[in-house]
Scaffold this motif. Structure first.
Motif, mmCIF file in Angstrom:
data_model
loop_
_atom_site.group_PDB
_atom_site.id
_atom_site.type_symbol
_atom_site.label_atom_id
_atom_site.label_comp_id
_atom_site.label_asym_id
_atom_site.label_seq_id
_atom_site.Cartn_x
_atom_site.Cartn_y
_atom_site.Cartn_z
ATOM 1 N N ASP A 463 -3.129 4.793 -6.901
ATOM 2 C CA ASP A 463 -3.364 4.624 -8.390
ATOM 3 C C ASP A 463 -2.426 5.178 -9.249
ATOM 4 O O ASP A 463 -2.159 4.694 -10.586
ATOM 5 N N TYR A 520 -0.743 -4.287 -5.769
ATOM 6 C CA TYR A 520 -2.154 -4.692 -6.660
ATOM 7 C C TYR A 520 -2.296 -6.108 -6.692
ATOM 8 O O TYR A 520 -1.238 -6.756 -6.685
ATOM 9 N N SER A 585 -4.636 -4.932 -3.892
ATOM 10 C CA SER A 585 -5.738 -3.761 -4.138
ATOM 11 C C SER A 585 -6.504 -3.902 -5.668
ATOM 12 O O SER A 585 -5.765 -4.522 -6.445
ATOM 13 N N PHE A 587 -7.683 -1.353 -8.800
ATOM 14 C CA PHE A 587 -7.578 -0.146 -9.554
ATOM 15 C C PHE A 587 -8.797 0.430 -9.733
ATOM 16 O O PHE A 587 -9.378 0.400 -10.642
#
Length: 634
Positions: A463, A520, A585, A587
């Motif tokens: 992140d 992401y 992914s 966050f």
């Protein structure tokens, strides 16, 4: 006391020959009166066996000397000498009587032999009895000592030297005879070699000359002469235009015989070559003279295979050496390139077995351009080093990236638009394809992958990698020139980095590219005259419960903050489209930014309601948030 027999006394005596100790069957030599065994009894002349072999007596004495057995006897030698002396004396007297000349002093009786230099050792005869017993008695001790000395000298000196002289003489005779035989045989062998060599050179000269060819042609021509002498002419024996049977290559042409091997052929022992008949020579591989062999570079000449690469060429992978005029194996580099030539893999050049870059000679392949003697990709020209800033939780950092003008120029001329064919497509679909075209260009992605890896190397926290990428793009200057002129080029993400500027749409697509590269789930949020990025996050923090958190890319701001005002747009209304671009992914740690964004706008509302004033605590909170996200205050 009984007297000992004479026989028993003799048996105690040893053989007097050097190193022979036999005591049985001994007999006395009649010349020296010493006792010897049967093998050594025979007396021999004392001396070395060196003869000139000029007369028969030399050979006789040599053979006598080489016989086994016997003993060297000085008394016998004296006897032979006296005998020879008497014979010479008688011979000289006879000659003197014949010639009536006086006898030379050297031949007269009483001549002192010692004065001539000839000294023959003579052993004293100690066995003669003296008539004078008194003298014998007085001399007996001296005689005993003298005999003892002679015996000692005989055993220690004379006999060993005699044996040594005999062996040396035997060695010289054998060596002389062997050498005579050897030199005779060697000379015969040399004469044979000379004869063979002369014969070989004669045959070689005849084979290499044109004599045999000339003789063959002369014999062939003589057939016609003999026939003419018999009263026959060409017209009488042959019709014009006919070949002389069994006498090729003769041809009757208007009554005259001419050689026409092209029409009549050649005799069996000749072959047709260059419009004539030549002798037929076969080389070892079956090639006929003077043809080239299948085994290059050999040519058959008079039955011999001779290298002639200039006429017959060289085998595969060989070429003619201009200096030696022979075939030389082609030298190659490891990729098969010949020495001194350019490789198929430009700009490599084969230099003495090494492949080196030589773009000035070999040029460059497609998509490469010359840079000195090396080739670089045409997309890697005019490099510049870009340096971008990011701020994460108040900590500043930089990202340096080498961008190339060559790739930037290539992308600058690529189309920004897509067509949907005759059936057409919706505005949303057109927009999605346009975005996909820009963020999924293969060449651009290959060069920007280094930027993504550099961001990953900044931190292991996934992140935080996203926070670095977001802040990095937000800090790229806004392209106010394009905004003011209204000329929006819709730069590719790579162009935004190279030019170090971009409008909201261009920067948003760069950010989307980086977040997708970091793994992401990303979407594009489309408004009227504005474009933002959405990143997958927990639903409670998402923009309008879409499941995507709002990210503004035009300037530094807090993730999830969508309440800002934009030039020419004002506050954002509901989006026209949310276009998913990739899976990936979520966050998950966005709660921190979500709370900070709410606090930041709460402080701003407090400031508006109080006429721009904040209490000390609120001001400190506001200042902390500005520093944490590097928010630009105008």
């Amino acid at each position: 006391m009984a007297k000992r027999s004479k026989q028993s006394k003799k048996n105690r005596i040893e053989c007097d020959y050097y190193n022979c100790h036999r005591t049985e069957g001994l007999s006395k030599c009649r010349f020296c009166n010493k006792y010897f065994c049967s093998e050594h009894l025979e007396p021999r002349k004392v001396g070395t066996a060196i003869y000139e072999f000029r007369k028969l007596s030399d050979y006789v004495e040599s053979e006598e000397h080489r016989k086994n057995g016997g003993h060297p006897c000085f008394a016998y030698t004296n006897y032979l000498y006296d005998l020879k002396k008497d014979e010479d004396k008688k011979f000289d007297e006879a000659l003197n009587r014949l010639s009536a000349k006086p006898m030379p002093e050297s031949r007269k009786p009483g001549y002192n032999e010692e004065s001539s230099g000839l000294s023959i050792p003579v052993r004293l005869n100690t066995d003669k009895k003296s008539s004078n017993k008194l003298v014998s008695l007085l001399l007996s001790p001296f005689v005993f000592v003298y005999d003892l000395i002679l015996k000692i000298m005989d055993y220690l000196i004379i006999k060993p030297l005699t044996w040594l002289f005999e062996e040396f003489g035997t060695f010289i005779v054998n060596l002389t005879e062997s050498f005579a035989y050897f030199t005779t045989a060697l000379w015969s062998f040399v004469k044979i070699l000379l004869a063979i060599g002369a014969l070989y050179f004669l045959i070689t000269w005849l084979a290499d000359s044109q004599i045999i060819d000339s003789v063959s042609k002369s014999l062939n021509s003589s057939l016609f002469i003999i026939s003419s002498l018999g009263g026959k002419s060409c017209s009488a024996t042959l019709n014009s235009g006919e070949c002389w049977e069994n006498n090729q290559p003769w041809y009757c042409n208007d009554g005259n015989l001419t050689e026409r091997p092209d029409i009549c052929g050649c005799p069996s022992y000749l072959r047709f070559y260059n419009n004539t008949c030549i002798l037929k020579y076969n080389c070892s591989d079956g090639t006929l003279d003077p043809d080239c062999s299948k085994n290059q570079p050999y040519q058959c000449i008079k039955g011999k295979l001779i290298e002639n690469p200039e006429l017959c060429g060289c085998p595969e992978d060989y070429l003619i050496d201009n200096v030696t005029k022979t075939c030389k194996k082609i030298e190659r580099c490891e990729d098969g390139t010949i020495y001194g030539q350019c490789s198929m893999n430009k700009p490599l050049f084969c230099s003495n077995g090494l492949l080196i870059e030589n773009a000035s000679t070999c040029g460059c392949s497609t998509d490469l351009v010359q840079s000195g003697d090396t080739c670089v990709s045409r997309y890697e020209t005019n490099p510049i080093v870009t340096s971008g800033t990011y701020v994460v939780r108040g900590q500043k950092g930089t990202v340096q990236f080498v961008a190339y003008g060559g790739l930037n120029d290539y992308l600058a001329i690529q189309s920004r638009y897509v067509t949907c064919g005759s059936s057409g497509c919706s505005e949303e679909e057109t927009l999605r394809k346009s975005i996909d075209k820009q963020i999924n260009d293969g060449l651009q992605n290959r060069y920007l992958s280094g930027l993504i890896e550099q961001i990953k190397n900044k931190t292991a926290n996934k992140d935080n990698q996203a926070r670095i990428a977001i802040s990095y793009v937000q800090h790229i200057p806004y392209d106010w020139g394009a905004y003011e002129t209204g000329i929006i080029d819709q730069r590719y993400p790579y162009e935004v980095i190279y030019d170090n500027k971009g409008v909201c749409m261009e920067k948003a697509r760069l950010l989307a590219f980086l977040l997708i590269g970091l793994g992401y789930n990303v979407s594009m949020i489309e408004f009227d005259n504005h474009e933002a990025v959405g990143i997958k996050c927990p639903i409670q923090y998402s923009y309008m419960d879409t499941g995507y958190c709002f990210i503004e890319s035009t300037a530094p701001s807090i993730i999830t903050d969508s309440n800002g005002e934009y030039v020419g747009v004002g506050k954002l209304s509901s989006p026209n489209y949310i276009i998913p671009l990739s899976g990936g992914s979520s966050f998950y740690s966005v709660e921190e930014e979500y709370n900070d964004a709410r606090l930041y706008h709460s402080i701003l509302q407090q400031s508006e309601s109080s006429g721009g004033y904040l209490d000390g605590y609120s001001y400190v909170q506001w200042q902390s948030l500005v520093t944490k996200y590097d928010i630009q205050i105008s």
